[in-house]
Design a protein around this motif. Sequence first.
Motif, PDB file in Angstrom:
ATOM      1  N   UNK A  38       0.831  -1.208   0.000  1.00 29.22           N
ATOM      2  CA  UNK A  38       0.000   0.000   0.000  1.00 29.22           C
ATOM      3  C   UNK A  38       0.868   1.261   0.000  1.00 29.22           C
ATOM      4  N   UNK A  39       1.960   1.237   0.759  1.00 29.24           N
ATOM      5  CA  UNK A  39       2.862   2.379   0.793  1.00 29.24           C
ATOM      6  C   UNK A  39       3.488   2.618  -0.580  1.00 29.24           C
ATOM      7  N   UNK A  40       3.932   1.554  -1.249  1.00 30.26           N
ATOM      8  CA  UNK A  40       4.526   1.704  -2.574  1.00 30.26           C
ATOM      9  C   UNK A  40       3.511   2.251  -3.578  1.00 30.26           C
ATOM     10  N   UNK A  41       2.260   1.818  -3.470  1.00 36.55           N
ATOM     11  CA  UNK A  41       1.210   2.355  -4.348  1.00 36.55           C
ATOM     12  C   UNK A  41       0.984   3.838  -4.077  1.00 36.55           C
ATOM     13  N   UNK A  42       1.037   4.226  -2.809  1.00 38.33           N
ATOM     14  CA  UNK A  42       0.896   5.630  -2.444  1.00 38.33           C
ATOM     15  C   UNK A  42       2.047   6.459  -3.009  1.00 38.33           C
ATOM     16  N   UNK A  43       3.270   5.947  -2.884  1.00 39.36           N
ATOM     17  CA  UNK A  43       4.442   6.642  -3.420  1.00 39.36           C
ATOM     18  C   UNK A  43       4.307   6.795  -4.939  1.00 39.36           C
ATOM     19  N   UNK A  44       3.880   5.747  -5.610  1.00 40.59           N
ATOM     20  CA  UNK A  44       3.680   5.789  -7.062  1.00 40.59           C
ATOM     21  C   UNK A  44       2.693   6.901  -7.436  1.00 40.59           C
ATOM     22  N   UNK A  45       1.602   6.994  -6.712  1.00 40.00           N
ATOM     23  CA  UNK A  45       0.601   8.029  -6.969  1.00 40.00           C
ATOM     24  C   UNK A  45       1.160   9.415  -6.687  1.00 40.00           C
ATOM     25  N   UNK A  46       1.940   9.539  -5.607  1.00 38.48           N
ATOM     26  CA  UNK A  46       2.549  10.828  -5.284  1.00 38.48           C
ATOM     27  C   UNK A  46       3.512  11.262  -6.393  1.00 38.48           C
ATOM     28  N   UNK A  47       4.267  10.342  -6.938  1.00 38.92           N
ATOM     29  CA  UNK A  47       5.182  10.671  -8.035  1.00 38.92           C
ATOM     30  C   UNK A  47       4.381  11.172  -9.232  1.00 38.92           C
ATOM     31  N   UNK A  48       3.331  10.443  -9.600  1.00 36.56           N
ATOM     32  CA  UNK A  48       2.522  10.840 -10.750  1.00 36.56           C
ATOM     33  C   UNK A  48       1.897  12.221 -10.547  1.00 36.56           C
ATOM     34  N   UNK A  49       1.346  12.456  -9.365  1.00 38.76           N
ATOM     35  CA  UNK A  49       0.706  13.740  -9.091  1.00 38.76           C
ATOM     36  C   UNK A  49       1.712  14.884  -9.045  1.00 38.76           C
ATOM     37  N   UNK A  50       2.905  14.602  -8.570  1.00 33.76           N
ATOM     38  CA  UNK A  50       3.959  15.617  -8.543  1.00 33.76           C
ATOM     39  C   UNK A  50       4.360  16.005  -9.957  1.00 33.76           C
ATOM     40  N   UNK A  51       4.456  15.031 -10.842  1.00 38.52           N
ATOM     41  CA  UNK A  51       4.778  15.338 -12.237  1.00 38.52           C
ATOM     42  C   UNK A  51       3.665  16.196 -12.853  1.00 38.52           C
ATOM     43  N   UNK A  52       2.422  15.895 -12.542  1.00 39.35           N
ATOM     44  CA  UNK A  52       1.304  16.720 -13.025  1.00 39.35           C
ATOM     45  C   UNK A  52       1.447  18.162 -12.542  1.00 39.35           C
ATOM     46  N   UNK A  53       1.772  18.334 -11.275  1.00 37.95           N
ATOM     47  CA  UNK A  53       1.935  19.676 -10.718  1.00 37.95           C
ATOM     48  C   UNK A  53       3.120  20.399 -11.360  1.00 37.95           C
ATOM     49  N   UNK A  54       4.204  19.673 -11.623  1.00 35.92           N
ATOM     50  CA  UNK A  54       5.353  20.278 -12.297  1.00 35.92           C
ATOM     51  C   UNK A  54       4.990  20.696 -13.720  1.00 35.92           C
ATOM     52  N   UNK A  55       4.217  19.879 -14.409  1.00 38.37           N
ATOM     53  CA  UNK A  55       3.763  20.223 -15.762  1.00 38.37           C
ATOM     54  C   UNK A  55       2.966  21.526 -15.724  1.00 38.37           C
ATOM     55  N   UNK A  56       2.039  21.625 -14.784  1.00 36.16           N
ATOM     56  CA  UNK A  56       1.230  22.834 -14.674  1.00 36.16           C
ATOM     57  C   UNK A  56       2.085  24.062 -14.390  1.00 36.16           C
ATOM     58  N   UNK A  57       3.046  23.929 -13.490  1.00 34.79           N
ATOM     59  CA  UNK A  57       3.918  25.058 -13.153  1.00 34.79           C
ATOM     60  C   UNK A  57       4.777  25.464 -14.347  1.00 34.79           C
TER      61      UNK A  57
END
Length: 127
Positions: free
Chosen positions: A54-73
């Motif tokens: 579950x932790x690894x899945x959470x980290x995976x999601x955090x990475x994906x969402x961070x890339x989305x935020x970087x794209x927006x910025x």
Amino acid sequence: MAYISWEYYSSLYSEVQEEDFDGLCAKASAKLDVYTHMRARNFEVAFDPETATDFQKLVHTQIQNTVCELINALYVQETSGMGTGIASVSNDGYSESYKITTAAEKEAQLRSIARQGLSGTGLAGAL
């Protein structure tokens, strides 16, 4: 290897158009690689959704969402004239205010997004 697909991004955000996505995703992914010293990339290469905790899945999601935020910025930085000095414009009574945004300030904004997005994952390191 991109961290996210257009489908993932567009399911969460609508700021960037599909024709601009690939270039911005490549830039955001490269920034994340630099900021995490390739730790995020290595995590994603080893990530298997079938056996992940579950932790690894959470980290995976955090990475994906961070890339989305970087794209927006990055999109805002590239399309708003950030760095040219105009901070705001008012049309009623006409007024402009100026702020010089340096490359260091823009980079600090991106680092802050990565630090916040990857908080608690162990991937941000000394960000």
